[in-house]
Design an enzyme around this catalytic site. Structure first.
Site, mmCIF file in Angstrom:
data_model
loop_
_atom_site.group_PDB
_atom_site.id
_atom_site.type_symbol
_atom_site.label_atom_id
_atom_site.label_comp_id
_atom_site.label_asym_id
_atom_site.label_seq_id
_atom_site.Cartn_x
_atom_site.Cartn_y
_atom_site.Cartn_z
ATOM 1 N N HIS A 132 2.922 10.566 -20.965
ATOM 2 C CA HIS A 132 1.939 10.839 -19.876
ATOM 3 C C HIS A 132 0.531 11.034 -20.553
ATOM 4 O O HIS A 132 -0.015 12.045 -20.373
ATOM 5 C CB HIS A 132 2.339 11.886 -19.171
ATOM 6 C CG HIS A 132 1.854 12.169 -17.653
ATOM 7 N ND1 HIS A 132 2.411 12.723 -16.656
ATOM 8 C CD2 HIS A 132 0.777 11.460 -17.424
ATOM 9 C CE1 HIS A 132 1.554 12.599 -15.599
ATOM 10 N NE2 HIS A 132 0.707 11.884 -15.890
ATOM 11 N N PRO A 157 1.017 -1.384 -0.110
ATOM 12 C CA PRO A 157 0.003 -0.004 -0.032
ATOM 13 C C PRO A 157 0.852 1.243 0.043
ATOM 14 O O PRO A 157 2.105 1.156 0.212
ATOM 15 C CB PRO A 157 -0.635 -0.149 1.458
ATOM 16 C CG PRO A 157 -0.311 -1.355 1.988
ATOM 17 C CD PRO A 157 0.752 -1.915 1.259
#
Lengths: 355, 355
Positions: free
Chosen positions: A316, A193
């Site tokens: 991107h 995480p």
């Protein structure tokens, strides 16, 4: 004349397309100033038009800092950015002036997940090399030996029935990627995480069941590196994740593994990754973000990852899909309009937790 | 000396890799002659080594015709090809001599389905253009306007909740592609079966239920062209499917639609598709096969589809994934071994139905 009866000015550093722009231009009581050229908005143009503006529409290429806010003057109530990220906005300056910030965090989830799957497939299947080979007239003389251009297979088969997928960061987009991967026969899902995120045992049990996985587990970085067949980076940037993927991490990965980054470039040490690829520590990489993209000069053709044959670098474009961009534009227009009219923003950035 | 006690000869026009080759070389009672170079096997080398051979291993680049069979002589019992297709084998000649043919039809299903999803994503997301743009130093000056490089989105979103996927040919691979697409939120599946295939109502109802589709339907070519957001060609070649996708078909497609071909190049009229792309009849295309690939000269960089910006052309790599190629090689070795030993082939081509 009272201020509330004058025409409020909105400066749009980007043309949001006909549907979203109509929401502003057809309102009737707004002055809408738009940069219409298909290139980054000139700083000079913004500084020239911003004085007196109540609303400002930007994308990630427009830096919203003290200079801009001071030039705008006291009318500025809302900055609406058509992006998930807000690194281009100086939130301390914004907070001090109580300017609202609208953004579009949830909308690109599916488009970015599509991009992550595409990059995983392109990286495993040598798509960059193969595409260039055809462009450069190499198809007629391709050897076609059984293992030419052969990379690891994303999907499982009866002959090769397990795959372990790793996630660095396990939020919305990772879950959307996992949903897609389950249909490719993925059997094991491990994740680390993002720093500070809690382990969610019940949710994980539900995901394991839903996707018919043999395993889902939160693991440390070392295990994540060592076990992942494909590793997806889908974590925010910033100091907490800076260079989590460095030489030490990459040296623990498998030689048949592939790295995909749709998160932030700063998470990966570019030089270390280029070495990992050229020396075969890992098999390939697919990158939608590269740490140097925000630096002066940006990511050039001389960048070691761009020139690496087994690295696919895209500029991107994770959220660049028509349906998603239209919805982002629509929300961006609704955010700036609400801010200008003094209404609650449909999706506001809660910067009180950040500043 | 009786023929059965002599060492049978196997000529391998391709090196099948260490695992599969060991099956032949470690058998002990076989003479195995291997072309080890990483390029197409010289015709002269085959003709020199084939006399007296009992088994022959080929890939699609080696033409098995009367000349080859005659040169081999009466010992030749089995031809084992490491491919789904068998267009390179003259089945009339083979049948007349009662030579068995081994092939690898089912193994590449998952790898080809992966490739089809990759091409659908690459074609919709302008991946070829974007990849080239970064390679050619275009990232630092990319405009980043909200709709730059924006193509249609494969996945559905709450804002754009339906997608119609079309299949020309609806067999094993199409079903594997559909399984993956369901995880992208696809809602409608239409298909035109390959000529002669029966409509399977019960199977379709099952697929609709399994993948939570709003619709699955067998349709005519005109409907297929007009409704598909992404159209996958996954049908065999030959005269029955030759140029099914021609100008008339392409003119019925939507301007936001994308064409993916992992079937056979001959199904698509290349000149018509190039015109469709350059004039915007459709949005993009992803091709793993092109009709000219088998022609003298092959598909060069001057081919109109290779030079078309919104067309991604890969050099027939649908099955080129490590796990699949290893399994294909293994089966190819087992097929030739069984044939040489007079045993039943694990997977034999039943050419009685074809010749």
């Amino acid at each position: 004349m009272e201020r509330t009866t004058s025409r409020s000015k909105i400066v749009c550093c980007r043309d949001l397309g006909p549907t979203a722009m109509a929401l502003l231009t057809e309102h009737g009581n707004l002055e809408v100033v738009v940069w219409t050229e298909d290139r980054r908005c000139d700083r000079g143009w913004i500084l020239e038009n911003i004085p007196g503006a109540t609303g400002l529409v930007v994308s990630t290429t427009e830096i919203v800092n003290r200079e801009l806010v001071d030039t705008a003057g006291p009318n500025l109530r809302v900055v609406s950015t058509t992006s998930i990220g807000y690194e281009h906005i100086d939130l301390e300056v914004i907070a001090a002036r109580k300017i609202q910030v609208g953004y579009t965090p949830d909308i690109p989830t599916e488009a970015v997940a599509d991009s992550a799957i595409m990059l995983a497939l392109m990286a495993t299947r040598a798509a960059g090399q193969s595409y260039s080979l055809v462009k450069n007239n190499g198809w007629p003389t391709l050897s076609r030996s059984p293992f030419a251009l052969c990379g690891p297979q994303l999907s499982t088969t009866p002959f090769s029935p397990t795959r372990t997928i790793g996630f660095l960061g396990f939020g919305r987009i990772a879950h959307a990627v996992l949903t897609r991967l389950a249909a490719f026969g993925i059997t094991h899902c491990i994740y680390t995480p993002r720093p500070g995120a809690a382990v969610q045992t019940a949710r994980d049990a539900q995901l394991k069941d839903k996707h018919n996985l043999q395993e889902i587990a939160s693991v440390d970085l070392s295990t994540l590196a060592g076990r992942s067949d494909v590793l997806f980076i889908l974590t925010p940037g910033g100091s907490a994740t800076h260079h989590l993927v460095n030489s030490a991490f990459l040296r623990q990965m498998k030689p048949t593994s592939v790295l995909v980054n749709n998160g932030r470039g700063s998470v990966v040490d570019s030089i270390a990754l280029a070495q990992a690829l050229s020396e075969g520590w890992i098999w390939g990489a697919g990158l939608d973000v590269v740490e140097e993209e925000g630096a002066p000069g940006g990511v050039t053709s001389a960048h070691p990852l761009v020139s690496e044959p087994r690295c696919v670098v895209l500029p991107h474009l994770g959220s660049v899909a028509l349906e998603t961009r239209e919805e982002m534009a629509w929300l961006t227009a609704r955010n700036v309009l609400a801010g200008v009219l003094g209404e609650e923003l449909p999706v506001a950035l809660d910067y009180s937790a950040i500043v």
